[in-house]
Design a protein around this motif. Structure first.
Motif, PDB file in Angstrom:
ATOM      1  N   THR A 169       5.892  11.129 -19.139  1.00 64.69           N
ATOM      2  CA  THR A 169       5.447  11.404 -21.005  1.00 64.69           C
ATOM      3  C   THR A 169       4.094  10.491 -21.744  1.00 64.69           C
ATOM      4  O   THR A 169       3.937   9.838 -21.438  1.00 64.69           O
ATOM      5  N   GLY A 170       3.698  11.683 -22.331  1.00 63.87           N
ATOM      6  CA  GLY A 170       2.221  11.338 -22.835  1.00 63.87           C
ATOM      7  C   GLY A 170       1.369  12.391 -21.982  1.00 63.87           C
ATOM      8  O   GLY A 170       1.098  13.077 -21.400  1.00 63.87           O
ATOM      9  N   HIS A 199      -0.580   6.731 -17.706  1.00 59.42           N
ATOM     10  CA  HIS A 199       0.180   7.296 -19.352  1.00 59.42           C
ATOM     11  C   HIS A 199      -0.806   6.981 -20.379  1.00 59.42           C
ATOM     12  O   HIS A 199      -0.655   5.820 -20.384  1.00 59.42           O
ATOM     13  N   GLU A 240      -0.180   8.025 -23.969  1.00 58.35           N
ATOM     14  CA  GLU A 240       0.672   7.255 -24.673  1.00 58.35           C
ATOM     15  C   GLU A 240       1.201   5.782 -24.834  1.00 58.35           C
ATOM     16  O   GLU A 240       1.711   5.066 -25.782  1.00 58.35           O
ATOM     17  N   ARG A 241       2.431   5.614 -23.241  1.00 59.14           N
ATOM     18  CA  ARG A 241       3.045   4.493 -23.437  1.00 59.14           C
ATOM     19  C   ARG A 241       1.879   3.602 -22.450  1.00 59.14           C
ATOM     20  O   ARG A 241       2.956   2.448 -22.548  1.00 59.14           O
ATOM     21  N   GLN A 279       1.035   2.947 -19.687  1.00 56.09           N
ATOM     22  CA  GLN A 279       1.488   1.982 -18.469  1.00 56.09           C
ATOM     23  C   GLN A 279       1.635   2.485 -17.168  1.00 56.09           C
ATOM     24  O   GLN A 279       0.373   3.959 -17.377  1.00 56.09           O
ATOM     25  N   THR A 324       5.191  -0.351 -12.021  1.00 56.59           N
ATOM     26  CA  THR A 324       4.693  -0.071 -12.721  1.00 56.59           C
ATOM     27  C   THR A 324       3.794  -1.322 -13.045  1.00 56.59           C
ATOM     28  O   THR A 324       4.747  -2.055 -13.425  1.00 56.59           O
ATOM     29  N   ARG A 338       1.486  -3.122 -16.484  1.00 63.04           N
ATOM     30  CA  ARG A 338       1.662  -3.236 -18.101  1.00 63.04           C
ATOM     31  C   ARG A 338       0.394  -4.093 -18.591  1.00 63.04           C
ATOM     32  O   ARG A 338       0.180  -5.232 -17.565  1.00 63.04           O
ATOM     33  N   ARG A 367      -1.855   1.266 -27.624  1.00 62.44           N
ATOM     34  CA  ARG A 367      -1.676   2.397 -27.046  1.00 62.44           C
ATOM     35  C   ARG A 367      -0.862   3.669 -25.883  1.00 62.44           C
ATOM     36  O   ARG A 367      -0.505   4.350 -25.904  1.00 62.44           O
ATOM     37  N   GLY A 368      -1.778   3.850 -25.045  1.00 60.30           N
ATOM     38  CA  GLY A 368      -2.375   4.251 -23.982  1.00 60.30           C
ATOM     39  C   GLY A 368      -3.420   3.965 -23.353  1.00 60.30           C
ATOM     40  O   GLY A 368      -4.008   3.620 -23.423  1.00 60.30           O
TER      41      GLY A 368
END
Length: 286
Positions: free
Chosen positions: A34-35, A53, A55-56, A58, A72, A74, A81-82
Motif C-alpha cells: 500500500t503506497g 512503504h 504512505e504508511r 513502516q 514490521t 515503525r 508520512r511515509g
C-alpha cells in the motif's frame, strides 16, 4: 527494483504488490503493498529484504530463505508520512521519512537511534559502519551506524543521488554538479551536467554520472578536479549520449566542454558524420 548483493534474487515493487524472483525467472514470493514510491534494500549478506512503504511509514522485513515478511518496523516520531529512502547496513537498516526524520534499527528489530530533520529526507546511503543522509533543503550529514555524528555540510541544492565509499561521499545535485565530500576535508565541486544528475554508479576505478541531459560521463573516483587525458574542461574519462527515441547509447567525441556536445549524428539516425560546435550545442539528429 532491487537486486540482492549475491546476484541471486530480484525484488520488484508496483503500487499494489511486491514480487520476489530468482535470477532464472522463478517466482519465489509476493505480497500486497500500500503506497507510492516503495523503497527496497537487501541486506549485505542477501538474507533480508527491507521494504519501505511510501504512505504508511513502516518497513517490512522479509527473510529471503522463508520468502515471507516476518517483522514490521515503525518510527516512534510523530508527523511521519511515509518512507522516502532506505539503506541496509551490515547489521540493520536506516530509513528516511517524509515529514523530516531518519531512524535506524538493528537486524533483530531493535531501534538504535532516530533524529528529526527540518525537511523531508530524500536519500540514505550506507557503507560499512557509515551512513550518509541528505534532506530536501540541502542539509547532508554523515553518521556512524551507531548514531554518532561525524560531519555535516550544507549544499546549495538538493542531492539527487550519491555514492558512499571508504568514508568519502560523492553527491550529484539537481543543478548537475558533483561534490566530493569527506569529513574534515574541504569539499570539491565539479560541473558535470546541464540539468539534474539522474544517477551515479561505480565501475572499476571510475565513477559514472548520468544526467537528465542525456549524457553519461566517467570520472576518476579519486580526483574529480584533476583533468584526465589532457581534457582540462571537464576532467571526464568517457562521454556517452542516449539517443532520445531509440535509447541507444553512442559515444560523444571528442571530449566536450560544458558548452559543447559532439556526437556521431548517424548513430541516432542522422547523416553519419561527426558534428559539433565550439559555440553551441549540436545534438545528433532524432
Amino acid at each position: 527494483m532491487a537486486v540482492s548483493p549475491d546476484g541471486q534474487r530480484i525484488a520488484v515493487a508496483s503500487r499494489t504488490r511486491l514480487q520476489l524472483w530468482s535470477v532464472d525467472g522463478t517466482a519465489l514470493a509476493s505480497g500486497p503493498l500500500t503506497g507510492f514510491q516503495v523503497a527496497l534494500a537487501f541486506s549485505p549478506d542477501s538474507s533480508r529484504l527491507y521494504v519501505g512503504h511510501g504512505e504508511r511509514g513502516q518497513i517490512d522485513v522479509w527473510l529471503l530463505d522463508a520468502a515471507t515478511a516476518v517483522q514490521t518496523l515503525r518510527p516512534e516520531r510523530t508527523g511521519i508520512r511515509g518512507v522516502s529512502a532506505l539503506a541496509a547496513t551490515e547489521d540493520g537498516v536506516v530509513a528516511g521519512f517524509y515529514g523530516g526524520a531518519v531512524a535506524s534499527w538493528s537486524a533483530d528489530g531493535t531501534r538504535r537511534w532516530s533524529e528529526g530533520s527540518a525537511a523531508d529526507v530524500v536519500l540514505v546511503r550506507a557503507d560499512g559502519d557509515r551512513v550518509l543522509v541528505a534532506a530536501r533543503d540541502g542539509r547532508t550529514w554523515m553518521k556512524r551506524a551507531t548514531g554518532e555524528l561525524l560531519a555535516e555540510v550544507r549544499l546549495e541544492e538538493m542531492v539527487a543521488d550519491a555514492l558512499l565509499s571508504d568514508g568519502t561521499a560523492l553527491l550529484g545535485d539537481v543543478r548537475g554538479r558533483l561534490t566530493s565530500w569527506q569529513p574534515d576535508q574541504p569539499t570539491r565541486v565539479r560541473p558535470a551536467h546541464r540539468g539534474p544528475v539522474a544517477t551515479l554508479f561505480r565501475e572499476g576505478d571510475a565513477v559514472w554520472s548520468v544526467g537528465e541531459d542525456g549524457l553519461a560521463r566517467a570520472w576518476r573516483a579519486d580526483a574529480l578536479s584533476t583533468p584526465v587525458g589532457g581534457v582540462a574542461a571537464t576532467g571526464s574519462l568517457t562521454n556517452l549520449r542516449v539517443c532520445p527515441h531509440s535509447h541507444q547509447v553512442v559515444p560523444v567525441v571528442p571530449f566536450p566542454d560544458p558548452e559543447t556536445v559532439w556526437a556521431p549524428a548517424g548513430a541516432c539516425g542522422g547523416s553519419g558524420q561527426i558534428e559539433g560546435s565550439t559555440r553551441q550545442t549540436r545534438e545528433a539528429a532524432p
